[in-house]
Design an enzyme around this catalytic site. Structure first.
Site, PDB file in Angstrom:
ATOM      1  N   ASP A 177      -0.672  -7.178  -5.547  1.00 36.61           N
ATOM      2  CA  ASP A 177      -2.015  -7.312  -4.981  1.00 36.61           C
ATOM      3  C   ASP A 177      -1.844  -8.234  -3.774  1.00 36.61           C
ATOM      4  O   ASP A 177      -1.464  -9.395  -3.927  1.00 36.61           O
ATOM      5  CB  ASP A 177      -2.938  -7.935  -6.044  1.00 36.61           C
ATOM      6  CG  ASP A 177      -4.293  -8.333  -5.481  1.00 36.61           C
ATOM      7  OD1 ASP A 177      -4.483  -8.291  -4.251  1.00 36.61           O
ATOM      8  OD2 ASP A 177      -5.162  -8.711  -6.292  1.00 36.61           O
ATOM      9  N   TYR A 184     -15.007  -2.184   7.503  1.00 39.26           N
ATOM     10  CA  TYR A 184     -13.604  -1.832   7.792  1.00 39.26           C
ATOM     11  C   TYR A 184     -13.282  -2.122   9.265  1.00 39.26           C
ATOM     12  O   TYR A 184     -12.264  -2.750   9.581  1.00 39.26           O
ATOM     13  CB  TYR A 184     -13.420  -0.350   7.465  1.00 39.26           C
ATOM     14  CG  TYR A 184     -12.092   0.260   7.825  1.00 39.26           C
ATOM     15  CD1 TYR A 184     -10.918  -0.132   7.195  1.00 39.26           C
ATOM     16  CD2 TYR A 184     -12.018   1.281   8.787  1.00 39.26           C
ATOM     17  CE1 TYR A 184      -9.706   0.464   7.508  1.00 39.26           C
ATOM     18  CE2 TYR A 184     -10.815   1.891   9.092  1.00 39.26           C
ATOM     19  CZ  TYR A 184      -9.663   1.476   8.454  1.00 39.26           C
ATOM     20  OH  TYR A 184      -8.470   2.077   8.766  1.00 39.26           O
ATOM     21  N   GLY A 189      -0.303   4.949  -0.963  1.00 43.53           N
ATOM     22  CA  GLY A 189      -1.375   5.593  -0.215  1.00 43.53           C
ATOM     23  C   GLY A 189      -0.871   6.729   0.668  1.00 43.53           C
ATOM     24  O   GLY A 189       0.300   7.114   0.615  1.00 43.53           O
ATOM     25  N   GLN A 190      -1.791   7.262   1.474  1.00 40.21           N
ATOM     26  CA  GLN A 190      -1.471   8.436   2.299  1.00 40.21           C
ATOM     27  C   GLN A 190      -0.310   8.159   3.256  1.00 40.21           C
ATOM     28  O   GLN A 190       0.660   8.911   3.301  1.00 40.21           O
ATOM     29  CB  GLN A 190      -2.705   8.872   3.097  1.00 40.21           C
ATOM     30  CG  GLN A 190      -2.469  10.149   3.898  1.00 40.21           C
ATOM     31  CD  GLN A 190      -3.531  10.409   4.971  1.00 40.21           C
ATOM     32  OE1 GLN A 190      -4.294   9.508   5.331  1.00 40.21           O
ATOM     33  NE2 GLN A 190      -3.557  11.615   5.487  1.00 40.21           N
ATOM     34  N   GLY A 221       0.827  -1.212   0.000  1.00 38.81           N
ATOM     35  CA  GLY A 221       0.000   0.000   0.000  1.00 38.81           C
ATOM     36  C   GLY A 221       0.855   1.254   0.000  1.00 38.81           C
ATOM     37  O   GLY A 221       0.484   2.287   0.563  1.00 38.81           O
ATOM     38  N   ASP A 272       2.479  -1.715  -4.516  1.00 40.30           N
ATOM     39  CA  ASP A 272       1.061  -1.329  -4.540  1.00 40.30           C
ATOM     40  C   ASP A 272       0.417  -1.982  -5.748  1.00 40.30           C
ATOM     41  O   ASP A 272       1.099  -2.634  -6.546  1.00 40.30           O
ATOM     42  CB  ASP A 272       0.920   0.205  -4.583  1.00 40.30           C
ATOM     43  CG  ASP A 272      -0.332   0.670  -3.851  1.00 40.30           C
ATOM     44  OD1 ASP A 272      -1.411   0.125  -4.147  1.00 40.30           O
ATOM     45  OD2 ASP A 272      -0.239   1.567  -2.991  1.00 40.30           O
ATOM     46  N   ILE A 309      -5.599  10.691  10.140  1.00 36.63           N
ATOM     47  CA  ILE A 309      -4.250  11.228   9.923  1.00 36.63           C
ATOM     48  C   ILE A 309      -4.302  12.365   8.907  1.00 36.63           C
ATOM     49  O   ILE A 309      -4.891  12.225   7.836  1.00 36.63           O
ATOM     50  CB  ILE A 309      -3.285  10.124   9.461  1.00 36.63           C
ATOM     51  CG1 ILE A 309      -3.129   9.124  10.610  1.00 36.63           C
ATOM     52  CG2 ILE A 309      -1.922  10.696   9.071  1.00 36.63           C
ATOM     53  CD1 ILE A 309      -2.279   7.935  10.289  1.00 36.63           C
ATOM     54  N   LYS A 322     -10.710  -4.747  11.053  1.00 40.59           N
ATOM     55  CA  LYS A 322      -9.647  -4.315  11.967  1.00 40.59           C
ATOM     56  C   LYS A 322      -9.693  -5.105  13.279  1.00 40.59           C
ATOM     57  O   LYS A 322      -8.652  -5.500  13.815  1.00 40.59           O
ATOM     58  CB  LYS A 322      -9.725  -2.806  12.225  1.00 40.59           C
ATOM     59  CG  LYS A 322      -9.323  -1.955  11.016  1.00 40.59           C
ATOM     60  CD  LYS A 322      -7.877  -2.216  10.576  1.00 40.59           C
ATOM     61  CE  LYS A 322      -7.397  -1.311   9.460  1.00 40.59           C
ATOM     62  NZ  LYS A 322      -6.087  -1.685   8.923  1.00 40.59           N
TER      63      LYS A 322
HETATM   64  C1  AKB Z   1     -10.815   6.129   8.038  1.00 42.37           C
HETATM   65  O1  AKB Z   1     -11.382   7.225   8.203  1.00 42.37           O
HETATM   66  O2  AKB Z   1     -11.364   5.132   7.552  1.00 42.37           O
HETATM   67  C2  AKB Z   1      -9.371   5.985   8.496  1.00 42.37           C
HETATM   68  C3  AKB Z   1      -9.290   5.467   9.893  1.00 42.37           C
HETATM   69  C4  AKB Z   1      -9.680   6.318  11.034  1.00 42.37           C
HETATM   70  O3  AKB Z   1      -8.907   4.352  10.077  1.00 42.37           O
HETATM   71  N1  AKB Z   1      -8.710   7.248   8.401  1.00 42.37           N
END
Ligand code: AKB
Length: 345
Positions: free
Chosen positions: A72, A161, A30-31, A27, A53, A191, A165
């Protein structure tokens, strides 16, 4: 430009500061990846840090800065091939879908976030690799205490998401405790950074607002003004990643993921701080589906364990971050040939 470092890399260390190492960052475009790759290359030498990436090539502005591989992370064979070819001993596994994109593509989010992590952990188990993997405040949810959210508390994610996690944290702890993989993790807040824009997150407004201020003098914010979330400026985020990875193994007492924060502010407090430096800056609030996600997350975080175990201490508060962003983002926009509007200093 696809570039390999050939067979000459020496696997001479375990990736601790000052030792020879060979690092893979997934990745990487990415940011976080963009800034982390630069920080790791400054530390270990460009040739020892392989950026990877989905894209066939790195972004043009960093193409000549070091090795790059298309990857990938759900492709286990390709991952192993890259690890072996480059003699990698440490993986910073950042490849992930974020919270907002994850709600639009939940199946892909599950696949990329969890199959990717499983592939990295399994390769780490077989090769004795060290791993960094970011978790998130998205592990928390409506039933979690919103103020000073403790390290150990109810995890109640309502996004795919967040589900990935929480599951990923448990998988990391399993691999650490049962299979002896040195995997370390922090729960990142939102972030803020200026090098590469974020994509697909709920906290993206805290970055996009700076672009609005500089380019339009106006920003349409997708969360309500009073929405308060924990946040961090990129230099602190990089120090956290390197700090937790540099700590002696015995100091790491949490093998799920460490709570971490630097500051908390509402959207209107951020807007006001920018307006002090960009007079006339206007923000309109038009909350969308991301409001509900933001509301399910903590407002403030207790990160005592990270402070005690490996000396975590952030340097940037809201005012310092805004000041620094408004110095660096205009330069970044100019370098990319993008317009910074008349309102910026
Ligand atoms: C998001 O907003 O999905 C991420 C995070 C807080 O994990 N920046």
């Amino acid at each position: 430009m696809m570039r390999s470092i050939g067979g000459s890399l020496v696997r001479a260390g375990r990736g601790q500061q000052g030792e020879m190492t060979s690092v893979l960052v997934t990745g990487a475009n990415g940011q976080i990846g963009t800034d982390l790759v630069a920080a790791l290359r400054a530390r270990h030498g460009a040739e020892r840090v392989i950026a990877s990436d989905l894209a066939p090539e790195p972004p043009a502005d960093v193409a000549d800065r070091g090795p790059y591989a298309r990857l990938d992370v759900t492709d286990e064979a390709r991952l192993r091939e890259i690890l072996d070819r480059h003699g990698v001993d440490t993986v910073y596994h950042l490849a992930s879908l974020l919270s907002a994109t994850g709600e639009q593509r939940p199946e892909l989010c599950w696949e990329v976030n969890l199959l990717g992590l499983r592939n990295v952990l399994e390769a780490a188990r077989q090769r004795g690799l060290r791993v960094f993997w970011p978790s998130s405040i998205a592990v928390f949810g409506p039933a979690t205490p919103r103020a000073e959210t403790p390290q150990t508390t109810l995890l109640d994610p309502r996004t795919m998401y967040g589900v990935t996690k929480v599951s990923g944290e448990l998988l990391c702890r399993y691999y650490a405790e049962r299979l002896d993989v040195d995997v370390r993790s922090v729960r990142f807040p939102g972030i803020v950074s200026y090098t590469a824009p974020p994509g697909g997150g709920t906290t993206d407004y805290a970055v996009a607002i700076f672009y609005g201020a500089l380019q339009e003098g106006r920003y349409v914010c997708f969360v309500r003004p009073e929405t308060r979330l924990p946040m961090m400026y990129m230099p602190d985020a990089l120090r956290a990643v390197l700090g937790v990875m540099d700590a002696p193994a015995g100091a790491i007492t949490i093998r799920t993921s460490y709570n971490l924060t630097a500051m908390s502010f509402s959207a209107e407090e951020l807007a006001a701080e920018i307006r002090r430096r960009v007079p006339g800056f206007e923000v309109v609030y038009e909350p969308d589906y991301r409001q509900q996600i933001a509301e399910s997350w903590p407002a403030t975080i207790d990160d005592t364990r990270a402070r005690e175990d490996w000396g975590w201490s952030p340097r940037f508060d809201l005012a310092a971050m805004v000041e620094d962003m408004l110095v660096h983002l205009p330069r970044q926009l100019a370098a990319r040939g993008e317009r910074a509007g008349p309102l910026h200093r």
